[in-house]
Every structure is written in structure tokens, then in C-alpha cells.
Design a protein around this motif. Structure first.
Motif, short mmCIF file in Angstrom:
data_model
loop_
_atom_site.label_atom_id
_atom_site.label_comp_id
_atom_site.label_asym_id
_atom_site.label_seq_id
_atom_site.Cartn_x
_atom_site.Cartn_y
_atom_site.Cartn_z
N SER A 1 -7.17 6.77 -44.75
CA SER A 1 -7.06 7.48 -43.48
C SER A 1 -6.60 6.50 -42.41
CB SER A 1 -8.41 8.11 -43.10
OG SER A 1 -8.27 8.96 -41.98
N TYR A 2 -6.23 7.06 -41.26
CA TYR A 2 -5.75 6.21 -40.16
C TYR A 2 -6.06 6.90 -38.84
CZ TYR A 2 -2.62 3.74 -36.96
OH TYR A 2 -2.12 3.03 -35.91
N ASP A 3 -6.50 6.11 -37.85
CA ASP A 3 -6.75 6.61 -36.50
C ASP A 3 -5.87 5.83 -35.54
OD1 ASP A 3 -7.91 6.91 -33.83
OD2 ASP A 3 -9.59 7.90 -34.83
N ASP A 4 -4.87 6.51 -34.99
CA ASP A 4 -3.90 5.83 -34.12
C ASP A 4 -4.52 5.39 -32.80
OD1 ASP A 4 -1.17 4.94 -33.75
OD2 ASP A 4 -1.00 6.49 -32.22
N ARG A 5 -5.50 6.16 -32.34
CA ARG A 5 -6.14 5.81 -31.06
C ARG A 5 -6.95 4.53 -31.21
NH1 ARG A 5 -11.05 6.75 -28.90
NH2 ARG A 5 -11.67 8.02 -30.70
N LYS A 6 -7.69 4.42 -32.30
CA LYS A 6 -8.52 3.23 -32.52
C LYS A 6 -7.76 2.10 -33.22
CE LYS A 6 -12.84 5.82 -32.95
NZ LYS A 6 -14.01 6.12 -33.84
N LYS A 7 -6.55 2.42 -33.72
CA LYS A 7 -5.76 1.45 -34.49
C LYS A 7 -6.56 0.90 -35.67
CE LYS A 7 -2.30 1.84 -31.69
NZ LYS A 7 -1.13 2.65 -32.10
N LEU A 8 -7.09 1.83 -36.45
CA LEU A 8 -7.87 1.48 -37.64
C LEU A 8 -7.36 2.27 -38.84
CD1 LEU A 8 -11.52 1.72 -36.20
CD2 LEU A 8 -10.32 -0.38 -36.79
N TYR A 9 -7.31 1.60 -39.98
CA TYR A 9 -7.06 2.31 -41.24
C TYR A 9 -8.33 2.19 -42.08
CZ TYR A 9 -6.46 -2.26 -43.44
OH TYR A 9 -6.67 -3.54 -43.90
N SER A 10 -8.47 3.08 -43.04
CA SER A 10 -9.67 3.04 -43.87
C SER A 10 -9.34 3.44 -45.30
CB SER A 10 -10.75 3.98 -43.31
OG SER A 10 -10.32 5.33 -43.42
N TYR A 11 -10.26 3.14 -46.21
CA TYR A 11 -10.11 3.57 -47.60
C TYR A 11 -11.48 3.89 -48.17
CZ TYR A 11 -11.14 -1.39 -48.70
OH TYR A 11 -11.68 -2.65 -48.79
N ALA B 1 -1.95 1.88 -46.10
CA ALA B 1 -2.72 0.66 -46.36
C ALA B 1 -4.03 0.99 -47.04
CB ALA B 1 -2.96 -0.09 -45.05
N GLY B 2 -4.69 2.03 -46.56
CA GLY B 2 -5.95 2.45 -47.14
C GLY B 2 -5.80 3.03 -48.53
N GLU B 3 -4.76 3.82 -48.74
CA GLU B 3 -4.52 4.42 -50.06
C GLU B 3 -4.37 3.33 -51.13
OE1 GLU B 3 -4.52 7.66 -50.42
OE2 GLU B 3 -3.97 8.54 -48.51
N ILE B 4 -3.58 2.31 -50.80
CA ILE B 4 -3.34 1.23 -51.75
C ILE B 4 -4.61 0.43 -52.01
CG2 ILE B 4 -2.13 -0.96 -52.08
CD1 ILE B 4 0.29 0.29 -50.68
N LYS B 5 -5.34 0.11 -50.92
CA LYS B 5 -6.57 -0.67 -51.08
C LYS B 5 -7.59 0.09 -51.92
CE LYS B 5 -6.78 -4.23 -47.67
NZ LYS B 5 -7.76 -5.12 -47.05
N LEU C 1 -15.25 10.68 -46.48
CA LEU C 1 -15.75 9.30 -46.50
C LEU C 1 -14.79 8.34 -45.79
CD1 LEU C 1 -17.20 8.88 -50.12
CD2 LEU C 1 -18.47 8.96 -47.98
N ALA C 2 -13.49 8.54 -46.01
CA ALA C 2 -12.50 7.68 -45.36
C ALA C 2 -12.56 7.84 -43.84
CB ALA C 2 -11.10 8.02 -45.88
N LYS C 3 -12.76 9.06 -43.38
CA LYS C 3 -12.89 9.30 -41.94
C LYS C 3 -14.21 8.74 -41.41
CE LYS C 3 -9.92 13.40 -41.63
NZ LYS C 3 -9.21 13.17 -42.90
N LYS C 4 -15.25 8.83 -42.24
CA LYS C 4 -16.55 8.29 -41.85
C LYS C 4 -16.48 6.78 -41.64
CE LYS C 4 -21.32 7.91 -43.57
NZ LYS C 4 -22.25 8.28 -44.68
N ALA C 5 -15.70 6.10 -42.47
CA ALA C 5 -15.55 4.65 -42.34
C ALA C 5 -15.02 4.28 -40.97
CB ALA C 5 -14.63 4.13 -43.43
N ILE C 6 -14.05 5.05 -40.48
CA ILE C 6 -13.48 4.78 -39.16
C ILE C 6 -14.49 5.10 -38.08
CG2 ILE C 6 -11.74 5.57 -37.49
CD1 ILE C 6 -9.79 5.81 -39.83
N ASP C 7 -15.20 6.21 -38.23
CA ASP C 7 -16.21 6.59 -37.23
C ASP C 7 -17.31 5.55 -37.12
OD1 ASP C 7 -14.84 8.92 -36.72
OD2 ASP C 7 -16.06 10.15 -38.07
N ASN C 8 -17.68 4.94 -38.25
CA ASN C 8 -18.77 3.97 -38.26
C ASN C 8 -18.33 2.55 -37.95
OD1 ASN C 8 -20.33 6.09 -39.04
ND2 ASN C 8 -20.76 5.37 -41.10
#
Length: 300
Positions: free
Chosen positions: A74-84, A114-118, A195-202
Motif C-alpha cells: 500500500s502507499y499513502d501519498d500524504r504521509k509519503k509512506l509505503y507498506s507491505y 515497493a511494498g508489493e515486492i518487499k 493489514l498493509a493499510k494498518k501498517a501505515i496507520d500505526n
């Protein structure tokens, strides 16, 4: 009346005597094939030994691997974070979950890719550590399979790194990529997406706070021995005894509360600041390095 549940196509084919055990093998498994019977003989006949279901109809039996994994990024453009994230079922049907977020400047431009690959590399590493010979990877981003089989050309450093990784491990484990349409109602695909979205939220209350300490304590851990999942330290402060077990217990509590698993840890180093009444843990997970700072008074 007793029932026998025959799983012909699922995570592990076989005959089960409870629905809960049967459900573990078929729930969320694409094109699962199973049925209940009043007798063991009927269940055995349904599974068959010649690839048929007990009738003249031929059933194409899907590869059943040692480990099954569902992954997403997942990716959040506002926070500039990717997750897996991933949901993994081991040979004994044990379920493992993981979810991480990061702001690595070298990977941010790849967004969710980036998250998909990781995630893909993470579940393969996990399978190898478990001694598995095969893994089914359920994914919803086409590049995961297309870069791996080279039907897509890897054009940037990270996709090229992914291709190199697949080439290095494919002689050690059979990898079966299985495409799942995103947001199509597949139970585990939907769960791993959350879960991927939760990683960014946390992230801001776990990873970000921890990783920001790396610079603050840069070099302070140099020369200390790294350990896997133990510490060797004893001290007394203000009549409170802190032995190795208690210090490790403090770390485990904090690590688990951030949603991570102890098996994700490659090694860590421990440092005690008596003056400041703090314990510092520098943790290496293979893909990331973090420093956690805990105040001893929190655990009195």
C-alpha cells in the motif's frame, strides 16, 4: 452422526473429522474442492488416488505447496509512506501475519510497488527459514509474477534487485504465483489489504518514533555484541533488580504491542543508560534497523 470432511483441493488434501480443521484447508483457497460424507470410505473414494472425484469427471488438481501466502502493498501519498503485509499458512496450518511501513527515500517513488515486492521477498525468506520446498504466493499486483518470470523488463534498481533475488532462490524453493483480483471478496486478500493499510496507520506511533532515534544514538552501539533473542545483563537501580529475563521481557512486551512477531528479528543489541534510567534496544530485522528507548520506571 459422525462426519468426515474430504478435501480434494485445498492447502492440504486429506480427510478431516471436524469442520474447523477442514475450514483451515479450504477457506479462501481458490477453487477449493471439498465435501462431507457420513463414512470414511465415501470420503476416501471422493478424494481418490487417480485424480478423479469418484465419478467419470476428471478434476485438474491444483499444486498444493508446503506454505501458502497472501501478500499486498500500500502507499499513502500524504504521509509519503509505503507498506507491505502478508498472511502466511505454514505446514501445520499455523497462521502468521506481518505488516510493516517505511519511508525509505530510495523507494518512495515506487509507491505501493515497493511494498508489493518487499512482501513477496519476505514470505519467500520466511518459507526458506521454515525449510519449505514450495510456496504458493497469492498476489493482486501483476508485476510480482511478471518481473519474476521476466515477461516484464525490470527497469529500475529495485525491480532489478527483485529479479536477482528470485534467480538466487528459485533453485532452493518452488514458487507458484497465483493472481487474485483485488477487492473481489477473497477473504485473505481483503485481510492482507487491511493489514498493509494498518501498517501505515500505526507507523507514526511505532516505527517512526523508533527509527528517528537511530541518528540520536548513531555510533553508540558500536562495539557491542549482537544477540539473536536474548540479553546477558544484570544490574540494580534504586533497589530494583533487572536481570536478563526481565530486560528481555520488557523488550518482548513492547515489540509485540507494535504488532510485530519475535521471529522477524535477526538480532539486536542492548544498552542500559543508568543515569537516564533507560534501556535502549537496537533491532535488526534484515530489511530494517530500529532503536527503541524505554524508561525503566514504566516497568516497576
Amino acid at each position: 452422526m459422525a462426519k468426515f470432511y474430504a478435501v480434494k483441493r485445498g492447502r492440504r488434501e486429506g480427510i478431516y473429522t471436524s469442520w474447523d480443521e477442514c475450514k483451515k484447508q479450504v477457506n479462501g483457497f481458490t477453487n477449493a474442492l471439498y465435501k462431507s460424507f457420513p463414512t470414511y470410505e465415501e470420503a476416501k473414494s471422493f478424494i481418490g488416488t487417480d485424480g478423479t472425484s469418484g465419478s467419470s469427471e476428471r478434476i485438474g488438481v491444483e499444486q498444493i505447496s508446503d506454505i501458502t501466502a497472501y501478500i499486498d502493498g500500500s502507499y499513502d501519498d500524504r504521509k509519503k509512506l509505503y507498506s507491505y503485509a502478508g498472511i502466511v499458512f505454514l505446514k501445520n496450518s499455523e497462521r502468521i501475519e506481518f505488516f510493516y511501513a517505511d519511508s525509505d527515500s530510495e523507494l518512495i517513488d515506487l509507491r505501493n510497488v515497493a511494498g508489493e515486492i518487499k512482501a513477496a521477498m519476505h514470505v519467500i525468506d520466511l518459507a526458506l527459514n521454515e525449510g519449505a520446498k514450495s510456496i504458493d504466493i497469492y498476489y493482486d499486483y501483476a508485476g510480482i509474477e511478471n518481473w519474476a518470470n521476466k515477461s516484464w523488463k525490470a527497469k529500475n534498481f529495485f525491480t532489478q534487485k527483485y529479479v536477482e533475488y528470485i534467480e538466487a532462490v528459485k533453485s532452493k524453493i518452488d514458487i507458484y504465483f497465483k493472481k487474485v483480483k483485488s477487492h473481489s471478496g477473497n477473504k485473505y486478500n481483503d485481510e492482507v489489504d487491511l493489514l498493509a493499510k494498518k501498517a501505515i496507520d500505526n507507523y507514526e506511533v511505532t516505527n517512526k518514533t523508533a527509527t528517528s532515534l537511530i541518528g540520536e544514538y548513531a555510533g553508540i552501539f558500536d562495539g557491542l555484541s549482537a544477540t539473536k533473542k536474548s540479553v546477558n545483563l544484570n544490574f540494580i537501580t534504586e533497589n530494583e533488580i533487572y536481570d536478563s529475563d526481565k530486560i528481555y521481557g520488557i523488550f518482548k512486551e513492547k515489540w509485540k504491542s507494535s504488532g510485530r512477531k519475535l521471529k522477524d528479528i535477526n538480532e539486536f543489541k542492548t544498552l542500559v543508560d543508568i543515569e537516564g534510567r533507560q534501556i535502549l534496544f537496537k533491532v535488526n530485522t534484515g530489511s530494517n534497523e530500529e532503536v527503541f528507548k524505554f524508561n525503566l520506571k514504566e516497568f516497576k
